[in-house]
Design a protein around this motif. Structure first.
Motif, PDB file in Angstrom:
ATOM      1  N   VAL A   9       8.078  14.819   3.204  1.00  0.00           N
ATOM      2  CA  VAL A   9       6.762  14.306   2.839  1.00  0.00           C
ATOM      3  C   VAL A   9       6.900  12.914   2.229  1.00  0.00           C
ATOM      4  CG1 VAL A   9       4.804  14.639   1.260  1.00  0.00           C
ATOM      5  CG2 VAL A   9       5.667  16.567   2.595  1.00  0.00           C
ATOM      6  N   GLU A  10       7.895  12.736   1.384  1.00  0.00           N
ATOM      7  CA  GLU A  10       8.084  11.421   0.765  1.00  0.00           C
ATOM      8  C   GLU A  10       8.403  10.348   1.805  1.00  0.00           C
ATOM      9  OE1 GLU A  10      10.797   9.423  -2.685  1.00  0.00           O
ATOM     10  OE2 GLU A  10       9.856  11.362  -3.085  1.00  0.00           O
ATOM     11  N   GLU A  11       9.243  10.656   2.782  1.00  0.00           N
ATOM     12  CA  GLU A  11       9.542   9.692   3.847  1.00  0.00           C
ATOM     13  C   GLU A  11       8.273   9.334   4.620  1.00  0.00           C
ATOM     14  OE1 GLU A  11      14.131  10.741   5.137  1.00  0.00           O
ATOM     15  OE2 GLU A  11      12.533  12.079   5.804  1.00  0.00           O
ATOM     16  N   LEU A  12       7.438  10.325   4.877  1.00  0.00           N
ATOM     17  CA  LEU A  12       6.169  10.070   5.566  1.00  0.00           C
ATOM     18  C   LEU A  12       5.300   9.115   4.752  1.00  0.00           C
ATOM     19  CD1 LEU A  12       4.014  10.700   7.774  1.00  0.00           C
ATOM     20  CD2 LEU A  12       3.321  12.635   6.344  1.00  0.00           C
ATOM     21  N   LEU A  13       5.206   9.365   3.452  1.00  0.00           N
ATOM     22  CA  LEU A  13       4.366   8.518   2.598  1.00  0.00           C
ATOM     23  C   LEU A  13       4.877   7.082   2.518  1.00  0.00           C
ATOM     24  CD1 LEU A  13       3.594  10.961  -0.364  1.00  0.00           C
ATOM     25  CD2 LEU A  13       2.058  10.270   1.494  1.00  0.00           C
ATOM     26  N   LYS A  14       6.153   6.869   2.795  1.00  0.00           N
ATOM     27  CA  LYS A  14       6.734   5.528   2.726  1.00  0.00           C
ATOM     28  C   LYS A  14       6.544   4.727   4.010  1.00  0.00           C
ATOM     29  CE  LYS A  14      10.134   6.463  -0.863  1.00  0.00           C
ATOM     30  NZ  LYS A  14      11.563   6.545  -1.208  1.00  0.00           N
ATOM     31  N   LEU A  15       6.049   5.372   5.081  1.00  0.00           N
ATOM     32  CA  LEU A  15       5.761   4.627   6.309  1.00  0.00           C
ATOM     33  C   LEU A  15       4.579   3.690   6.065  1.00  0.00           C
ATOM     34  CD1 LEU A  15       5.982   7.437   9.040  1.00  0.00           C
ATOM     35  CD2 LEU A  15       7.708   5.713   8.469  1.00  0.00           C
ATOM     36  N   ASP A  16       4.437   2.681   6.903  1.00  0.00           N
ATOM     37  CA  ASP A  16       3.310   1.750   6.786  1.00  0.00           C
ATOM     38  C   ASP A  16       2.081   2.395   7.446  1.00  0.00           C
ATOM     39  OD1 ASP A  16       1.767  -0.439   6.252  1.00  0.00           O
ATOM     40  OD2 ASP A  16       3.018  -1.866   7.350  1.00  0.00           O
ATOM     41  N   LEU A  17       1.454   3.305   6.691  1.00  0.00           N
ATOM     42  CA  LEU A  17       0.338   4.107   7.204  1.00  0.00           C
ATOM     43  C   LEU A  17      -0.989   3.387   7.049  1.00  0.00           C
ATOM     44  CD1 LEU A  17       1.421   7.499   5.597  1.00  0.00           C
ATOM     45  CD2 LEU A  17       1.663   6.848   8.002  1.00  0.00           C
ATOM     46  N   VAL A  18      -1.867   3.608   8.034  1.00  0.00           N
ATOM     47  CA  VAL A  18      -3.208   3.031   8.032  1.00  0.00           C
ATOM     48  C   VAL A  18      -4.185   4.134   8.415  1.00  0.00           C
ATOM     49  CG1 VAL A  18      -4.737   1.356   9.176  1.00  0.00           C
ATOM     50  CG2 VAL A  18      -2.356   0.746   8.688  1.00  0.00           C
ATOM     51  N   ILE A  19      -5.316   4.172   7.725  1.00  0.00           N
ATOM     52  CA  ILE A  19      -6.384   5.097   8.115  1.00  0.00           C
ATOM     53  C   ILE A  19      -7.365   4.290   8.954  1.00  0.00           C
ATOM     54  CG2 ILE A  19      -8.256   6.598   7.342  1.00  0.00           C
ATOM     55  CD1 ILE A  19      -6.601   7.065   4.775  1.00  0.00           C
ATOM     56  N   PRO A  20      -7.402   4.541  10.265  1.00  0.00           N
ATOM     57  CA  PRO A  20      -8.274   3.747  11.133  1.00  0.00           C
ATOM     58  C   PRO A  20      -9.752   4.077  10.901  1.00  0.00           C
ATOM     59  CG  PRO A  20      -7.105   5.424  12.391  1.00  0.00           C
ATOM     60  CD  PRO A  20      -6.611   5.515  10.995  1.00  0.00           C
ATOM     61  N   SER A  21     -10.602   3.172  11.326  1.00  0.00           N
ATOM     62  CA  SER A  21     -12.045   3.315  11.084  1.00  0.00           C
ATOM     63  C   SER A  21     -12.650   4.529  11.784  1.00  0.00           C
ATOM     64  CB  SER A  21     -12.776   2.046  11.530  1.00  0.00           C
ATOM     65  OG  SER A  21     -12.533   1.819  12.911  1.00  0.00           O
ATOM     66  N   TYR A  22     -12.021   5.028  12.838  1.00  0.00           N
ATOM     67  CA  TYR A  22     -12.579   6.182  13.542  1.00  0.00           C
ATOM     68  C   TYR A  22     -12.307   7.506  12.817  1.00  0.00           C
ATOM     69  CZ  TYR A  22      -7.803   6.328  15.435  1.00  0.00           C
ATOM     70  OH  TYR A  22      -6.447   6.339  15.575  1.00  0.00           O
ATOM     71  N   GLN A  23     -11.501   7.469  11.753  1.00  0.00           N
ATOM     72  CA  GLN A  23     -11.182   8.705  11.047  1.00  0.00           C
ATOM     73  C   GLN A  23     -12.408   9.247  10.316  1.00  0.00           C
ATOM     74  OE1 GLN A  23      -9.152  11.055  10.560  1.00  0.00           O
ATOM     75  NE2 GLN A  23      -7.208  10.366  11.343  1.00  0.00           N
ATOM     76  N   ARG A  24     -12.493  10.565  10.287  1.00  0.00           N
ATOM     77  CA  ARG A  24     -13.570  11.200   9.535  1.00  0.00           C
ATOM     78  C   ARG A  24     -13.281  11.068   8.045  1.00  0.00           C
ATOM     79  NH1 ARG A  24     -12.906  17.345   8.598  1.00  0.00           N
ATOM     80  NH2 ARG A  24     -10.663  17.594   8.584  1.00  0.00           N
ATOM     81  N   PRO A  25     -14.267  11.355   7.196  1.00  0.00           N
ATOM     82  CA  PRO A  25     -14.037  11.257   5.753  1.00  0.00           C
ATOM     83  C   PRO A  25     -12.992  12.263   5.267  1.00  0.00           C
ATOM     84  CG  PRO A  25     -16.387  11.376   6.250  1.00  0.00           C
ATOM     85  CD  PRO A  25     -15.660  11.645   7.527  1.00  0.00           C
ATOM     86  N   TYR A  26     -12.457  11.977   4.100  1.00  0.00           N
ATOM     87  CA  TYR A  26     -11.533  12.889   3.429  1.00  0.00           C
ATOM     88  C   TYR A  26     -12.375  14.017   2.833  1.00  0.00           C
ATOM     89  CZ  TYR A  26      -8.264  14.579  -0.148  1.00  0.00           C
ATOM     90  OH  TYR A  26      -7.455  15.362  -0.937  1.00  0.00           O
TER      91      TYR A  26
END
Length: 177
Positions: A9-26
């Protein structure tokens, strides 16, 4: 072309992640956070029983986006878990600053409300457990909890994977797409 790999999980969180505009709300609520904490607790208990035990906490679909001349990973599926894990990580380790999502701007009222509410729930939980439990949870994020990460280079393939991962043979409603 897609690539599957297993990350902590920590390695995943360290990626350069982006939430694109098409994503539904949290939309995760206190109930989801409670279930996540219990799930992590079970993973920790199992890891204490069995040497080299790893606990899979789901699959994430990412789109390797190079449009801006820099590689980022658009979250196609897994946003709810990723943001919840980030809230937990920040509570367990306030010095954790290597997640690109920390600079994300959220404008959706549902997302903002749930992020705030879930952050409060996680802080309440953190204040109710001793330092050893917090340390075990933080360690689990890097050593026990794993995510299957499917990374694709074509956005259409990402949506196709999302569709097959989430519909289980039933048609999605337009708001899900």
């Amino acid at each position: 072309m897609s690539e599957a790999r297993i990350l902590s999980v920590e390695e995943l969180l360290k990626l350069d992640l982006v939430i694109p505009s098409y994503q539904r709300p949290y939309k995760w609520t206190e109930k989801n956070i409670r279930e996540l904490i219990l799930d992590i607790q079970k993973g920790i208990e199992d890891a204490n029983k069995y040497p080299n035990f790893k606990y899979r906490v789901g699959t994430v679909i990412l789109y390797a986006n190079t449009e801006e001349g820099k590689l980022t990973y658009d979250i196609v599926d897994g946003q709810q878990r990723i943001l919840s894990f980030l809230l937990l990580k920040l509570c367990l380790n306030p010095d954790f600053t290597t997640c690109s999502l920390l600079s994300a701007t959220f404008s959706d009222k549902v997302t903002l409300g749930n992020l705030h509410s879930n952050s409060d729930r996680i802080r309440e939980w953190c204040s109710s457990v001793d330092a050893g439990v917090k340390e075990a949870f933080d360690k689990a994020l890097s050593e026990v909890l794993e995510v299957v990460v499917l990374t694709v280079n074509e956005l259409s393939e990402a949506f196709q994977l999302f569709d097959s991962q989430n519909t289980r043979g039933r048609e999605l409603y337009p708001h899900d797409l």
